[in-house]
Scaffold this motif. Structure first.
Motif, PDB file in Angstrom:
ATOM      1  N   GLN A  63     -81.419  38.689 -72.085  1.00 55.19           N
ATOM      2  CA  GLN A  63     -79.946  38.687 -70.683  1.00 55.19           C
ATOM      3  C   GLN A  63     -79.463  39.318 -71.545  1.00 55.19           C
ATOM      4  O   GLN A  63     -78.800  40.438 -70.586  1.00 55.19           O
ATOM      5  N   ILE A  64     -78.800  40.193 -72.541  1.00 53.66           N
ATOM      6  CA  ILE A  64     -78.001  41.619 -73.332  1.00 53.66           C
ATOM      7  C   ILE A  64     -78.761  42.797 -72.675  1.00 53.66           C
ATOM      8  O   ILE A  64     -77.976  43.650 -71.917  1.00 53.66           O
ATOM      9  N   ALA A  65     -80.061  43.056 -72.986  1.00 49.71           N
ATOM     10  CA  ALA A  65     -81.106  44.523 -72.202  1.00 49.71           C
ATOM     11  C   ALA A  65     -80.709  44.079 -70.885  1.00 49.71           C
ATOM     12  O   ALA A  65     -79.860  45.319 -70.767  1.00 49.71           O
ATOM     13  N   MET A  66     -80.620  42.944 -70.239  1.00 49.55           N
ATOM     14  CA  MET A  66     -80.517  43.564 -69.011  1.00 49.55           C
ATOM     15  C   MET A  66     -79.042  43.966 -68.579  1.00 49.55           C
ATOM     16  O   MET A  66     -79.234  44.669 -67.107  1.00 49.55           O
ATOM     17  N   TYR A  67     -78.737  42.812 -69.092  1.00 53.96           N
ATOM     18  CA  TYR A  67     -76.840  43.475 -68.880  1.00 53.96           C
ATOM     19  C   TYR A  67     -76.414  44.676 -69.337  1.00 53.96           C
ATOM     20  O   TYR A  67     -75.322  45.624 -68.539  1.00 53.96           O
ATOM     21  N   LEU A  68     -77.009  45.235 -70.573  1.00 53.60           N
ATOM     22  CA  LEU A  68     -76.769  46.642 -70.960  1.00 53.60           C
ATOM     23  C   LEU A  68     -77.634  47.464 -69.855  1.00 53.60           C
ATOM     24  O   LEU A  68     -76.971  49.037 -69.220  1.00 53.60           O
ATOM     25  N   CYS A  69     -78.875  47.466 -69.422  1.00 56.19           N
ATOM     26  CA  CYS A  69     -78.672  48.301 -68.081  1.00 56.19           C
ATOM     27  C   CYS A  69     -78.401  48.318 -66.661  1.00 56.19           C
ATOM     28  O   CYS A  69     -78.325  49.542 -65.875  1.00 56.19           O
ATOM     29  N   ARG A  70     -78.157  46.805 -66.351  1.00 53.08           N
ATOM     30  CA  ARG A  70     -76.968  47.404 -65.351  1.00 53.08           C
ATOM     31  C   ARG A  70     -75.864  48.089 -65.440  1.00 53.08           C
ATOM     32  O   ARG A  70     -75.740  48.994 -64.402  1.00 53.08           O
ATOM     33  N   THR A  71     -74.836  47.420 -66.828  1.00 55.49           N
ATOM     34  CA  THR A  71     -73.659  48.613 -67.005  1.00 55.49           C
ATOM     35  C   THR A  71     -74.148  50.030 -67.919  1.00 55.49           C
ATOM     36  O   THR A  71     -72.573  50.849 -67.004  1.00 55.49           O
ATOM     37  N   MET A  72     -74.604  50.048 -68.377  1.00 57.79           N
ATOM     38  CA  MET A  72     -75.361  51.979 -68.375  1.00 57.79           C
ATOM     39  C   MET A  72     -75.983  52.615 -68.165  1.00 57.79           C
ATOM     40  O   MET A  72     -75.689  53.619 -67.839  1.00 57.79           O
ATOM     41  N   LEU A  73     -76.554  52.046 -67.234  1.00 60.02           N
ATOM     42  CA  LEU A  73     -77.622  52.889 -66.487  1.00 60.02           C
ATOM     43  C   LEU A  73     -77.515  52.299 -65.138  1.00 60.02           C
ATOM     44  O   LEU A  73     -77.913  53.213 -63.457  1.00 60.02           O
ATOM     45  N   ASN A  74     -76.578  51.894 -65.083  1.00 58.86           N
ATOM     46  CA  ASN A  74     -76.233  50.874 -63.446  1.00 58.86           C
ATOM     47  C   ASN A  74     -77.434  50.534 -61.971  1.00 58.86           C
ATOM     48  O   ASN A  74     -77.287  51.680 -60.615  1.00 58.86           O
ATOM     49  N   GLU A  75     -78.699  51.032 -63.280  1.00 61.74           N
ATOM     50  CA  GLU A  75     -79.986  50.041 -62.470  1.00 61.74           C
ATOM     51  C   GLU A  75     -79.558  48.912 -61.175  1.00 61.74           C
ATOM     52  O   GLU A  75     -78.663  47.911 -61.347  1.00 61.74           O
ATOM     53  N   SER A  76     -80.737  48.723 -60.098  1.00 59.60           N
ATOM     54  CA  SER A  76     -80.317  47.527 -59.169  1.00 59.60           C
ATOM     55  C   SER A  76     -81.036  46.903 -60.232  1.00 59.60           C
ATOM     56  O   SER A  76     -81.786  47.349 -60.932  1.00 59.60           O
ATOM     57  N   PHE A  77     -80.712  45.699 -59.682  1.00 58.52           N
ATOM     58  CA  PHE A  77     -80.946  43.997 -59.968  1.00 58.52           C
ATOM     59  C   PHE A  77     -82.283  43.950 -59.779  1.00 58.52           C
ATOM     60  O   PHE A  77     -83.236  43.808 -60.944  1.00 58.52           O
ATOM     61  N   PRO A  78     -83.268  44.314 -58.924  1.00 57.28           N
ATOM     62  CA  PRO A  78     -84.546  44.691 -58.196  1.00 57.28           C
ATOM     63  C   PRO A  78     -85.324  45.589 -59.639  1.00 57.28           C
ATOM     64  O   PRO A  78     -86.789  45.780 -60.019  1.00 57.28           O
ATOM     65  N   LYS A  79     -85.247  46.894 -59.743  1.00 56.88           N
ATOM     66  CA  LYS A  79     -85.572  47.538 -60.481  1.00 56.88           C
ATOM     67  C   LYS A  79     -85.104  46.835 -61.728  1.00 56.88           C
ATOM     68  O   LYS A  79     -86.342  46.569 -62.737  1.00 56.88           O
ATOM     69  N   ILE A  80     -84.859  46.781 -62.321  1.00 55.06           N
ATOM     70  CA  ILE A  80     -84.490  46.193 -63.686  1.00 55.06           C
ATOM     71  C   ILE A  80     -85.272  44.701 -63.850  1.00 55.06           C
ATOM     72  O   ILE A  80     -85.669  44.707 -64.753  1.00 55.06           O
ATOM     73  N   GLY A  81     -85.957  43.998 -62.913  1.00 54.37           N
ATOM     74  CA  GLY A  81     -86.128  42.828 -63.070  1.00 54.37           C
ATOM     75  C   GLY A  81     -87.961  43.139 -63.257  1.00 54.37           C
ATOM     76  O   GLY A  81     -88.743  42.847 -64.178  1.00 54.37           O
ATOM     77  N   THR A  82     -87.884  44.639 -62.009  1.00 53.59           N
ATOM     78  CA  THR A  82     -89.416  44.938 -62.264  1.00 53.59           C
ATOM     79  C   THR A  82     -89.686  45.768 -63.586  1.00 53.59           C
ATOM     80  O   THR A  82     -90.896  44.674 -64.686  1.00 53.59           O
ATOM     81  N   GLU A  83     -88.667  46.012 -64.979  1.00 53.55           N
ATOM     82  CA  GLU A  83     -89.224  46.768 -65.694  1.00 53.55           C
ATOM     83  C   GLU A  83     -89.206  45.414 -67.252  1.00 53.55           C
ATOM     84  O   GLU A  83     -89.613  45.738 -68.034  1.00 53.55           O
TER      85      GLU A  83
END
Length: 462
Positions: free
Chosen positions: A399-419
């Motif tokens: 969950q922390i890694a997902m949060y960092l991907c969202r806040t630092m990279l501004n990646e979309s939720f679907p893209k993060i889910g895929t990764e």
């Protein structure tokens, strides 16, 4: 006998007998290193050249060389690295035959500096601008400001380059005595200094060691983290540090982590590392990676131009390690040469680097970098972070890694889910919201997040 002139005559005769492509591929970058005891040492660019020349051109070279020298030589092919190893081994054998003279009067310091590392060829970008400025300030005013200077960051980001640049600048602009060593060298020399000699004493060795490390003006010690666990060596370094510091001698230290994170080092050392200035070198962003590649290409003086789209492809797909970036260029040019001098374009780059790129982590895969750093911090594997495991020791770091991907990279939720192993976008949203709410009330978690952000450093915010 002028070896360069002799070899040019050999190559000239060979050039007239073979095709231009064959000559450029197999002979153009060779040189005659030494003639010794009826052996001809020939330096070649890569190991592939050794086999090809030995299998296909041995007799041709031998006939030309023997004819020009009126002698008969056995041909030995080596790469530059192998030649260096041979010379080192030869020197070691010679040193074994000499009796070590451990007196102060005959002590001459070898700075161990590499002259090719200087400020002029250090590429400055946003990620290393502060560290570069700090290093230059220390080089211009050794022992007066920022003492010690502590440089830290991941491997391959330029810490060692900056350290040598500082040392070379000081040597060039003053008469100060400078010494660069790795922590492993310091440790090995300390161990040797504590061995008894033939008389059952070690006074000469100890005096020699202390004189080397305390009778200098500037000490640069690389990779200090490798002193972890070496208690006696840490104690000796503590005394060396104090001696130099009290005499206003400059100390520069590098590590792959900050002083606070060097948990295996004594607290009194970690405290002293913070007395001066600490400077973090972050991974190079896309723009800086391009500049590094362009500098490497210019320095390499390659026969072919390398197009901008190829440079961008490498910068986008190779990780932040500068050595990996330079290695990609070397591999690409070598691949072109082996393929008969084929034109370098994007298609060739994709083909030549397909295995190499899989080992790197580029700008287009900053998600992977975040996963790696988070998994290392929580001591789990990347496979765990991408898995469906729901145990708290895995789900919480995920969950922390997902949060960092969202806040630092501004990646979309679907893209993060895929990764993250094909997670649903709603799962990602829930994870991000949970961490956002938790850090508002949990100070320890907020500190962990900030620490991870520092470790991740500069990332590409699309």
């Amino acid at each position: 006998m002028n070896l360069d002139f002799l070899w040019s005559k050999v190559l000239s005769q060979i050039k007239d007998e073979i095709s231009s492509i064959s000559y450029q591929t197999w002979f153009a970058e060779t040189k005659l290193y030494k003639l010794d005891n009826n052996k001809a040492y020939i330096v070649v660019p890569m190991k592939i050249h050794k086999k090809h020349l030995n299998d296909n051109y041995y007799d041709t070279i031998s006939v030309k060389l023997d004819s020009l020298t009126n002698s008969s030589y056995e041909l030995l092919f080596y790469t530059d690295e192998e030649i260096s190893t041979i010379e080192i081994e030869k020197k070691i054998e010679e040193d074994k035959k000499k009796k070590i003279e451990n007196t102060k009067s005959n002590f001459n310091i070898n700075s161990n500096l590499k002259p090719e590392y200087n400020f002029d060829n250090f590429i400055v970008g946003y990620s290393n601008k502060f560290a570069h400025a700090a290093a230059l300030s220390v080089a211009e005013n050794p022992g007066k400001i920022y003492n010690p200077l502590f440089l830290f960051g991941n491997s391959g980001l330029g810490k060692t380059h900056l350290m040598h640049a500082i040392g070379n600048y000081i040597v060039e602009h003053s008469d100060k005595k400078v010494l660069y060593v790795t922590s492993e060298q310091f440790r090995e020399e300390f161990v040797k200094a504590n061995r008894k000699d033939d008389n059952g004493t070690n006074f000469n060795y100890v005096d020699f060691f202390k004189d080397k490390y305390r009778n200098i003006d500037v000490l640069l010690i690389d990779d200090i983290q490798f002193l972890g666990g070496a208690t006696q060596t840490q104690q000796e370094f503590f005394h060396t540090f104090n001696n130099l510091y009290n005499d206003s001698k400059q100390i520069i230290i590098s590590s792959d982590r900050s002083p606070d994170d060097l948990k295996l080092l004594e607290e009194r050392l970690r405290t002293r590392f913070c007395w001066g200035l600490t400077a973090n070198i972050f991974p190079p962003d896309f723009a800086l990676r391009k500049e590094i590649l362009k500098k490497k290409i210019v320095a390499g003086n390659f026969e072919q131009d390398i197009p901008d789209d190829v440079i961008e492809y490498i910068a986008s797909n190779i990780g932040p390690d500068v050595r990996q970036l330079e290695g990609a260029i070397t591999r690409l040019v070598a691949y072109s040469t082996i393929m008969g001098g084929i034109k370098i374009d994007l298609d060739l780059a994709i083909e030549a680097l397909k295995d190499f790129i899989s080992k790197g982590v580029g700008e287009k895969n900053d998600v992977h970098r975040i996963q790696k750093i988070v998994s290392e911090y929580f001591q789990i594997s990347i496979d765990d972070i991408k898995s469906k495991k729901r145990s708290s020791n895995i789900s919480f770091p995920r969950q922390i890694a997902m949060y960092l991907c969202r806040t630092m990279l501004n990646e979309s939720f679907p893209k993060i889910g895929t990764e993250f192993g094909g997670k649903d976008h709603s799962t990602v949203m829930h994870s991000v919201e949970k961490i956002e709410n938790e850090i508002k009330v949990n100070k320890d978690l907020a500190n962990i997040i900030e620490k991870l952000k520092d470790d991740i450093g500069v990332v590409n915010k699309m």
